[in-house]
Design an enzyme around this catalytic site. Structure first.
Site, PDB file in Angstrom:
ATOM      1  CD  GLU A  44      31.832  65.914  60.907  1.00 18.92           C
ATOM      2  OE1 GLU A  44      32.904  66.223  60.373  1.00 18.92           O
ATOM      3  OE2 GLU A  44      30.802  66.586  60.805  1.00 18.92           O
ATOM      4  CE  LYS A  95      42.226  67.293  63.101  1.00 26.75           C
ATOM      5  NZ  LYS A  95      43.492  67.018  62.421  1.00 26.75           N
ATOM      6  CG  ASP A 135      46.550  62.081  59.528  1.00 23.96           C
ATOM      7  OD1 ASP A 135      46.585  63.291  59.236  1.00 23.96           O
ATOM      8  OD2 ASP A 135      47.492  61.471  60.055  1.00 23.96           O
ATOM      9  CE1 TYR A 146      36.008  68.626  56.909  1.00 25.90           C
ATOM     10  CE2 TYR A 146      36.745  66.396  56.421  1.00 25.90           C
ATOM     11  CZ  TYR A 146      37.025  67.734  56.607  1.00 25.90           C
ATOM     12  OH  TYR A 146      38.310  68.177  56.470  1.00 25.90           O
ATOM     13  CB  CYS A 161      74.621  84.270  70.906  1.00 24.29           C
ATOM     14  SG  CYS A 161      73.883  84.051  69.283  1.00 24.29           S
ATOM     15  CB  CYS A 188      72.668  88.200  66.477  1.00 27.73           C
ATOM     16  SG  CYS A 188      72.541  86.443  66.764  1.00 27.73           S
TER      17      CYS A 188
END
Ligand code: AMP
Ligand code: ZN
Length: 664
Positions: A110, A112, A114, A221, A402, A426
């Site tokens: 099938e 896809k 969007d 579907y 860091c 942190c």
């Protein structure tokens, strides 16, 4: 004809015309005549409110206003799909499948689509509920808005089971999208960016009359639940069409992966002529029986695979590299880009993964870089345009400390990422760990969100998750945007989380590599946090599917005094740090050390229940037969090659009745 009959006849006629126009693309009446009939029906309905029907064709114009969309738990989870990008990926998938099922495998391909996924529930042929995908477990109920989409039948045709769901995609065809944008431009408004976002945004509009004005469409579907007679995915699409749904006609049955690939290559080009956006192909094992045999991983069906068309790429300038610190202390480098449009959205940032990636691609500030958008939300930098590199460019020096707390970074052997070792000092790590603790799959604390956690930490009210349980209403009231009611909710939510079962607490405390599934395994095996905390690496490694990496991580976690203290506090506050007696009562060790393959269809219990019973009695479920398998629990329709294999390896085949006898 009585008024009631006239009303019913008009409704029936209009439904049929709607279906012909919106689903079959084959109008059977002029727009003018349609309007006349619609007006006639409207007039009759107004004069006779006693014949009101929430699913009447007159109500397609919307009008209902929803202020807050209700959250609904999906009866059947809405899974994601695994992605593939090449013929090799698909062939690998086929190899995995063929290890797990018998016989020939066919595929339904099938497209896809969007758009925005949706799940529609029908009862006695009437649309009763439409729910967005949400996180797959629960979504928002958007029924009033969905009813305005004319290709979605409100009343089904032919015969149908009393209750079922159908899944699909809400899309906004290009033509309608462009028209909407023309109007917006004419009104001096910003145009919408892309059809997909506009489609999903439409579902959450409060005024359904506004939704009715948008030319949305819905392609369906996936039939779920319901007692249907078909036995393949391809037939299910045909059945969906018969009931009145717009099930995509591009679907094709393919006998092999090579034919699947032909379908993909065809549509990679042909899709540009389709009226709506597609971003790939979904390949589904056609036989529903085989689908059931294959089952699901934690995230997606094993029987389906998405193939993504090659992503769009653009080039733009890399302005700066910044570094993010995650909850585990892992550092992720981020490319800050000259904003550029990619696949319909403006991209400003892209992931650079880790130091190795930067070195491998030799990515430098001020380079012109290629950015690609795959399935992820965050795009990635995939290459540098060396021809455009400035003369004075210098190689990137990866940070050594860091960015948040200035502690020197560490990099463990075999790990791609650098880490900030300052676990308890942190800030992003402290906040991230508590955010993980309260998240939905962990402690699921109602009334407390990620932002509030950050606020609580930054205000110095908490420094670890155990601190949550000593918070008072007086402490949180002065916080920004906190009212009496929300403060009450927060404290109540925290209190209620003391009932969350042990396996989820174990996931929540954030041991590295201990995700949901591993936490379940460990909880089941050790049954209490004390037993787990005292386990050695060797002992942990003996637990099924626990490798040395996880084992070492667990031991390291419990060896830290800060963790021991936090756990002791959680215990004192009354959290569930052991499996409850109720759960224990349903568990035995009768099947300890035995592994089972479950195959076929069963009469008295479902396959899932059977598997659960195996686990609860200490046994192990495996997917395919090997010399290490102890029993095959065979139901009806067990595949001939599985049977043969079991016989060859002399592994006993037992029936469900035999099995139930063993455990009682
Ligand atoms: P992903 O979000 O990338 O995991 O892909 C899963 C989503 O693809 C589903 O939730 C559907 O919304 C969407 N989809 C689009 N077309 C299809 C299709 N033909 N079959 C299954 N899913 C599809
Ligand atoms: Zn740090």
């Amino acid at each position: 004809m009585s008024v009631k009959e006239t009303i019913n006849k008009l409704r029936q006629e209009l439904r049929e015309h709607n279906h012909n126009y919106y689903v079959r693309d084959n109008p059977t009446i002029s727009d003018y005549d349609f309007d006349i009939k619609l007006k006639e029906l409207q007039a009759l309905e107004e004069a006779h409110p006693e014949f009101y029907d929430a699913n009447s064709p007159t109500l397609r114009v919307g009008g209902e206003v929803t202020k807050n969309f209700k959250t609904v738990v999906h009866e059947h989870r809405m899974y994601s799909l695994d992605n593939s990008y090449s013929l090799e990926d698909l062939k690998d998938w086929e190899i995995r499948i063929k290890k797990l099922v018998d016989g020939e495998v066919n595929y339904t391909c099938e497209l896809k689509y969007d758009g925005a996924s949706i799940s529609l529930t029908y009862e006695n042929g009437r649309l009763v509920r439409a729910v967005t995908r949400g996180d797959g477990f629960q979504g928002d109920e958007v029924t009033a808005n969905i009813k305005t989409i004319k290709s979605i039948p409100l009343q089904l045709k032919g015969d149908y089971p009393p209750k079922f769901e159908i899944r699909g995609e809400i899309v906004l065809p290009f033509e309608g999208f462009n028209k909407m944008n023309q109007t917006r431009l004419a009104n001096g408004e910003e145009p919408y960016k892309n059809p997909r976002n506009t489609a999903s945004g439409s579902l959450k509009l409060q005024d359904s009359a506004e939704v009715a004005k948008r030319p949305l469409d819905c392609l369906l579907y996936g039939l779920v639940g319901g007692d249907f007679k078909f036995s393949t995915q391809f037939e299910s699409l045909e059945k969906a069409r018969e009931m009145g749904f717009k099930a995509p006609r591009e679907a094709q049955l393919c006998g092999s992966i090579d034919v699947v690939f032909q379908f993909i290559n065809h549509w990679d080009k042909a899709r540009h002529h389709l009226p709506y956006e597609t971003d790939g192909v979904v390949v589904k094992v056609n036989s529903l029986f085989q689908q059931e045999e294959l089952g699901y991983t934690a995230k997606s069906p094993r029987w389906a695979m998405a193939y993504k068309f090659k992503a769009e790429q653009v080039s733009t300038k890399l302005k700066e590299i910044t570094y993010q610190v995650g909850r585990t202390g892992a550092i992720t480098p981020v490319a800050n880009l000259e904003p550029v449009e990619l696949a319909g959205t403006i991209v400003k940032r892209a992931s650079l993964h880790n130091a190795d990636q930067i070195e491998k691609l030799d990515i430098r500030v001020n380079d012109e870089v290629f950015v690609e958008k795959g399935g992820e939300i965050i795009p990635k930098v995939i290459a540098v345009d060396l021809s455009k590199r400035p003369r004075d460019s210098k190689p990137t020096q990866y940070i050594t400390a860091c960015p948040e707390c200035h502690t020197p970074l560490e990099r463990l052997e075999g790990e791609a990422k650098h880490f900030c070792p300052n676990v308890n000092g942190c800030n992003p790590q402290v906040i991230g760990r508590i955010q993980h603790f309260i998240s939905r799959k962990a402690m699921d604390i109602e009334g407390l969100g990620g932002e509030t956690v950050a606020l609580l930490v930054n205000e110095g009210l908490i420094t670890n998750y155990a601190d949550l349980y000593s918070l008072t209403k007086e402490q949180v009231m002065p916080l920004e945007r906190m009212a009496e009611k929300s403060a009450d909710n927060l404290i109540q939510g925290i209190e209620a989380s003391k009932q969350i079962p042990f396996e989820r607490v174990l996931f929540a405390i954030g041991i590295r590599f201990v995700g949901e599934t591993v936490a379940k395994k460990l909880a089941k095996h050790y049954k209490s946090i004390d037993a787990l905390a005292n386990a050695s690496v060797e002992n942990l490694e003996k637990v099924d599917e626990i490798g040395v990496k996880i084992a070492e991580s667990v031991v390291a976690f419990f060896s830290l005094e800060a963790h021991q203290l936090a756990i002791q506090r959680l215990k004192d506050y009354g959290l569930q740090l052991a499996v409850s007696d109720e759960v224990l009562a349903n568990q035995t060790n009768k099947l300890e050390g035995k592994s089972f393959v479950v195959s076929g269809v069963f009469e008295t219990i479902s396959r899932d229940e059977l598997k659960k019973l195996i686990e609860n009695n200490g046994g192990k479920n495996v997917a395919s037969i090997s010399s290490k398998t102890d029993f095959v629990v065979a139901g009806d329709k067990i595949g001939p090659s599985k049977k043969e294999k079991a016989e060859k390896l002399k592994i006993p085949l037992i029936s469900e009745t035999d099995f139930l006898k063993i455990i009682t």
